[in-house]
Write a protein that holds these residues in place. Structure first.
Motif, PDB file in Angstrom:
ATOM      1  N   ARG A  84       0.826  -1.203   0.000  1.00 16.07           N
ATOM      2  CA  ARG A  84       0.000   0.000   0.000  1.00 16.07           C
ATOM      3  C   ARG A  84       0.860   1.253   0.000  1.00 16.07           C
ATOM      4  NH1 ARG A  84      -3.218  -0.209   4.839  1.00 16.07           N
ATOM      5  NH2 ARG A  84      -3.478  -2.419   4.572  1.00 16.07           N
ATOM      6  N   LEU A  85       1.999   1.200   0.682  1.00 18.17           N
ATOM      7  CA  LEU A  85       2.889   2.357   0.749  1.00 18.17           C
ATOM      8  C   LEU A  85       3.703   2.531  -0.530  1.00 18.17           C
ATOM      9  CD1 LEU A  85       4.229   1.935   4.405  1.00 18.17           C
ATOM     10  CD2 LEU A  85       2.687   3.715   3.572  1.00 18.17           C
ATOM     11  N   THR A  86       4.286   1.452  -1.037  1.00 15.43           N
ATOM     12  CA  THR A  86       5.209   1.571  -2.175  1.00 15.43           C
ATOM     13  C   THR A  86       4.520   1.474  -3.529  1.00 15.43           C
ATOM     14  OG1 THR A  86       5.668  -0.807  -2.309  1.00 15.43           O
ATOM     15  CG2 THR A  86       7.081   0.531  -0.845  1.00 15.43           C
ATOM     16  N   ARG A  87       3.392   0.775  -3.566  1.00 17.17           N
ATOM     17  CA  ARG A  87       2.667   0.528  -4.821  1.00 17.17           C
ATOM     18  C   ARG A  87       3.575  -0.136  -5.861  1.00 17.17           C
ATOM     19  NH1 ARG A  87      -0.501   6.176  -4.614  1.00 17.17           N
ATOM     20  NH2 ARG A  87      -1.921   5.550  -2.986  1.00 17.17           N
TER      21      ARG A  87
ATOM     22  N   LEU B  31      10.780   5.272  -0.202  1.00 18.28           N
ATOM     23  CA  LEU B  31      10.004   6.325  -0.854  1.00 18.28           C
ATOM     24  C   LEU B  31      10.732   7.668  -0.818  1.00 18.28           C
ATOM     25  CD1 LEU B  31       6.453   5.374   0.434  1.00 18.28           C
ATOM     26  CD2 LEU B  31       7.335   5.122  -1.902  1.00 18.28           C
ATOM     27  N   ARG B  32      11.365   7.983   0.316  1.00 15.12           N
ATOM     28  CA  ARG B  32      12.130   9.238   0.409  1.00 15.12           C
ATOM     29  C   ARG B  32      13.305   9.231  -0.566  1.00 15.12           C
ATOM     30  NH1 ARG B  32      10.464   9.104   5.893  1.00 15.12           N
ATOM     31  NH2 ARG B  32      12.119   7.676   6.481  1.00 15.12           N
TER      32      ARG B  32
ATOM     33  N   PHE C 110      13.525   7.561  -3.361  1.00 14.74           N
ATOM     34  CA  PHE C 110      12.975   7.675  -4.709  1.00 14.74           C
ATOM     35  C   PHE C 110      12.591   9.123  -5.013  1.00 14.74           C
ATOM     36  CE2 PHE C 110       9.415   7.286  -7.778  1.00 14.74           C
ATOM     37  CZ  PHE C 110      10.113   6.677  -8.816  1.00 14.74           C
ATOM     38  N   ALA C 111      12.010   9.809  -4.047  1.00 19.17           N
ATOM     39  CA  ALA C 111      11.612  11.206  -4.231  1.00 19.17           C
ATOM     40  C   ALA C 111      12.840  12.093  -4.442  1.00 19.17           C
ATOM     41  CB  ALA C 111      10.801  11.701  -3.036  1.00 19.17           C
ATOM     42  N   ARG C 112      13.908  11.855  -3.668  1.00 15.51           N
ATOM     43  CA  ARG C 112      15.144  12.632  -3.854  1.00 15.51           C
ATOM     44  C   ARG C 112      15.715  12.407  -5.243  1.00 15.51           C
ATOM     45  NH1 ARG C 112      16.261  10.779   1.405  1.00 15.51           N
ATOM     46  NH2 ARG C 112      17.610   9.162   0.556  1.00 15.51           N
ATOM     47  N   GLU C 113      15.681  11.171  -5.697  1.00 15.32           N
ATOM     48  CA  GLU C 113      16.208  10.842  -7.020  1.00 15.32           C
ATOM     49  C   GLU C 113      15.412  11.544  -8.117  1.00 15.32           C
ATOM     50  OE1 GLU C 113      15.747   6.961  -9.513  1.00 15.32           O
ATOM     51  OE2 GLU C 113      17.265   6.687  -7.956  1.00 15.32           O
ATOM     52  N   LYS C 114      14.094  11.531  -8.007  1.00 18.37           N
ATOM     53  CA  LYS C 114      13.253  12.201  -9.003  1.00 18.37           C
ATOM     54  C   LYS C 114      13.525  13.705  -9.015  1.00 18.37           C
ATOM     55  CE  LYS C 114      10.858   9.157 -11.125  1.00 18.37           C
ATOM     56  NZ  LYS C 114      11.225   8.868 -12.498  1.00 18.37           N
ATOM     57  N   THR C 115      13.690  14.295  -7.851  1.00 22.73           N
ATOM     58  CA  THR C 115      13.992  15.721  -7.763  1.00 22.73           C
ATOM     59  C   THR C 115      15.314  16.022  -8.450  1.00 22.73           C
ATOM     60  OG1 THR C 115      12.774  15.894  -5.683  1.00 22.73           O
ATOM     61  CG2 THR C 115      14.372  17.632  -6.149  1.00 22.73           C
TER      62      THR C 115
END
Length: 184
Positions: free
Chosen positions: A26-29, A74-75, A77-82
């Motif tokens: 549910r968190l990572t999808r 998730l954090r 992954f978000a840093r990488e996308k940024t």
């Protein structure tokens, strides 16, 4: 389980794994990430099994470990996308066909290819899928069977290798390295 009883650990795993899997998914999808986090969670539990006797609610503790691992993923992954978005903004596709730009581009490509040839085939493949084909970590994961976090780890290692082979100062970020190379 704290005494190393594998059968007790199996029962613990069988009891908690389904609900932890659901929580993490549910968190990572992401099924591959969920499977990896589930495995890492129970490996961590097993590696610290001696301490479980002192933990009042080992099941709850297991949920906390899994949740924290999922949130860390998730954090990251978000840093990488940024970072990827920042690179795209700083270095948009240029249509500058000047002789100097072409020479720099050729030189960079030759040096990059030399650096890539020194890597194992799987690392080369993942790099090319990401950087040359523009595939997301999830798409690469689906095609290679590797988890998204493994894809990320490979790309970090490849970029570190490329920076060292191109003679870039070790303290530079990826953005700084690109600016250093293209504006020297």
């Amino acid at each position: 389980m704290a005494a190393g009883d594998e059968a007790a650990f199996r029962r613990f795993f069988d009891h908690y794994a389904p609900s932890i899997f659901t929580l993490v998914e549910r968190l990572t999808r992401s099924r591959p990430d969920t499977e990896e986090i589930l495995q890492d969670t129970f490996m961590k539990i097993w590696s610290m099994r001696e301490k479980l006797a002192d933990i009042g609610q080992p099941g709850h503790y297991c949920y906390v470990i899994a949740r924290n691992m999922a949130m860390d993923r998730l954090r990251k992954f978000a840093r990488e996308k940024t970072l990827q978005n920042s690179i795209r903004e700083m270095f948009p596709q240029s249509h500058d066909h000047s002789a100097e730009a072409a020479m720099i581009s050729r030189d960079y490509q030759l040096r990059l290819n030399e650096a890539l040839q020194q890597l194992p085939p799987k690392q080369q493949e993942v790099y090319r899928m990401s950087r040359e084909n523009g595939l997301s970590h999830e798409e690469i994961s689906e095609q290679t069977g590797l988890s998204k976090s493994r894809i990320n780890n490979i790309l970090v290692a490849v970029l570190k290798h490329i920076k060292s082979r191109l003679g870039l100062p070790s303290g530079l970020t990826i953005l700084g390295a690109m600016a250093h190379f293209f504006h020297r």
